[in-house]
Enzyme design. Structure first.
Site, mmCIF file in Angstrom:
data_model
loop_
_atom_site.group_PDB
_atom_site.id
_atom_site.type_symbol
_atom_site.label_atom_id
_atom_site.label_comp_id
_atom_site.label_asym_id
_atom_site.label_seq_id
_atom_site.Cartn_x
_atom_site.Cartn_y
_atom_site.Cartn_z
ATOM 1 N N ASP A 8 0.849 -1.188 0.000
ATOM 2 C CA ASP A 8 0.000 0.000 0.000
ATOM 3 C C ASP A 8 0.895 1.252 0.000
ATOM 4 O O ASP A 8 2.125 1.145 0.118
ATOM 5 C CB ASP A 8 -0.896 -0.077 1.259
ATOM 6 C CG ASP A 8 -2.182 0.701 1.104
ATOM 7 O OD1 ASP A 8 -2.454 1.189 0.003
ATOM 8 O OD2 ASP A 8 -2.928 0.821 2.105
ATOM 9 N N GLY B 121 -9.889 4.612 1.719
ATOM 10 C CA GLY B 121 -10.669 5.161 2.832
ATOM 11 C C GLY B 121 -11.984 4.433 2.997
ATOM 12 O O GLY B 121 -13.038 5.038 3.240
ATOM 13 N N VAL C 296 -9.729 -1.301 2.642
ATOM 14 C CA VAL C 296 -10.272 -1.187 4.003
ATOM 15 C C VAL C 296 -9.146 -1.398 5.015
ATOM 16 O O VAL C 296 -8.414 -2.379 4.932
ATOM 17 C CB VAL C 296 -11.362 -2.252 4.249
ATOM 18 C CG1 VAL C 296 -11.940 -2.105 5.654
ATOM 19 C CG2 VAL C 296 -12.470 -2.157 3.219
ATOM 20 N N THR D 214 -8.871 0.942 8.637
ATOM 21 C CA THR D 214 -9.178 1.412 9.995
ATOM 22 C C THR D 214 -10.161 0.524 10.760
ATOM 23 O O THR D 214 -9.892 0.131 11.893
ATOM 24 C CB THR D 214 -9.735 2.852 9.915
ATOM 25 O OG1 THR D 214 -8.739 3.672 9.301
ATOM 26 C CG2 THR D 214 -10.051 3.400 11.295
HETATM 27 P P1 13P Z 1 -9.293 3.169 5.875
HETATM 28 O O1 13P Z 1 -8.190 2.945 6.865
HETATM 29 O O2 13P Z 1 -9.937 4.508 6.049
HETATM 30 O O3 13P Z 1 -10.270 2.048 5.829
HETATM 31 O O4 13P Z 1 -8.582 3.240 4.443
HETATM 32 C C1 13P Z 1 -7.754 2.183 4.055
HETATM 33 C C2 13P Z 1 -6.991 2.543 2.838
HETATM 34 O O5 13P Z 1 -7.446 3.282 1.997
HETATM 35 C C3 13P Z 1 -5.667 1.941 2.673
HETATM 36 O O6 13P Z 1 -5.001 2.383 1.545
#
Ligand code: 13P
Length: 281
Positions: free
Chosen positions: A85, A210, A232, A234
């Site tokens: 990522d 996000g 996903v 958080t």
């Molecule tokens: P969140 O942590 O907001 O779910 O987003 C994850 C993300 O976009 C990782 O690249």
């Protein structure tokens, strides 16, 4: 089976008019749970490592993580992808490729358009020699804590996306259409009209970052308008840490420290069964 290329998983998602889900994972508990539920539901899935979880937070190492996912993938029939990522560091990305990551993200969204094109192109050119897929970011998906999802100046423009994809040769691109990383203060509202325009102007899979806290009704529409990879992090992390805390509280009396992984994996798997229903492959 062996790891499947992320570009191949996204191609299948595009064909099925849906999105593959990509989960940020730090360790075996999270990765095992994702792979086990993907196999149970017979759905392809992508596991992502966020660089800071390796070099800053000491959760894992690059080659160790890649090897762990490779081994998990080999034990199941469903396609499993592995992806690095957000990284904005060319050298770190090369290190990840050498460590066994078959897909990487070059995040040049903090740079000017010209600089973003240059760094993305450079990563694409080298990555291709290793058969590695590349995701970029255009516009900027910021942070929910700053309400960046409401800042239209950060949104992706369709005409710019067309130019960016043509000039960089990237495999997929993350777009800013009203989502942001972290915990939203208010429910986000995706700009689906803009997504439609970007989708018409480009011919590669689009990525939505996000993903925690976006209502399912909005996601279902976005997945039919070109979003083929949905990130996903958080909410999955939050559940992981809450489950460990819960285990420690519940099991204080019993004192069996070895039951923790199964307890936590069970909680994660219940969440994943629901979340993965969004992917219609
Ligand atoms: P969140 O942590 O907001 O779910 O987003 C994850 C993300 O976009 C990782 O690249």
């Amino acid at each position: 089976m062996a790891l499947v290329k992320v570009s191949e998983i996204l191609r299948r998602a595009d064909e099925a008019n849906t999105s593959a889900i990509a989960f940020n994972c730090t360790d075996y508990n999270m990765s095992y749970s994702v792979v086990a539920v993907a196999e149970e539901l017979k759905k392809p899935v992508i596991i992502m490592l966020y660089p800071e979880h390796s070099h800053l937070n000491n959760c894992t190492q690059l080659a160790g993580f890649a090897g762990m996912i490779r081994e998990l993938a080999e034990q199941v029939e469903t396609p499993i992808g592995l992806h690095l990522d957000h990284s904005s560091d060319y050298n770190y990305i090369m290190k990840a490729i050498r460590a066994g990551f078959p897909s990487v993200m070059i995040d040049g969204s903090m740079l000017s358009l010209e600089e973003n094109i240059l760094i993305t192109k450079k990563v694409v050119e080298t990555a291709k020699n290793f058969g590695c897929d590349v995701e970029a970011e255009l516009g900027r998906v910021g942070f929910a804590a700053n309400s960046d999802q409401d800042n239209l100046d950060m949104y992706t423009r369709a005409d710019v996306a067309a130019k960016f994809c043509k000039e960089t040769g990237v495999d997929s691109v993350a777009v800013a259409i009203g989502s942001a990383h972290g915990v939203y203060i208010e429910t986000p509202k995706l700009d689906l009209k803009r997504l439609d325009e970007i989708n018409s102007a480009t011919d590669i899979p689009l990525v939505l970052h996000g993903g925690s806290g976006i209502p399912a009704e909005q996601l279902e529409i976005a997945f039919t308008k070109g979003i083929n990879k949905f990130n996903v992090g958080t909410e999955f992390f939050q559940l992981y840490y809450d489950s460990i805390k819960e285990y420690c509280e519940e099991c204080k009396e019993k004192g069996n420290v070895f039951d923790m992984p199964k307890y936590v994996q069970n909680k994660l798997m219940n969440y994943l069964r629901e979340k993965m229903k969004l992917c219609k492959m």
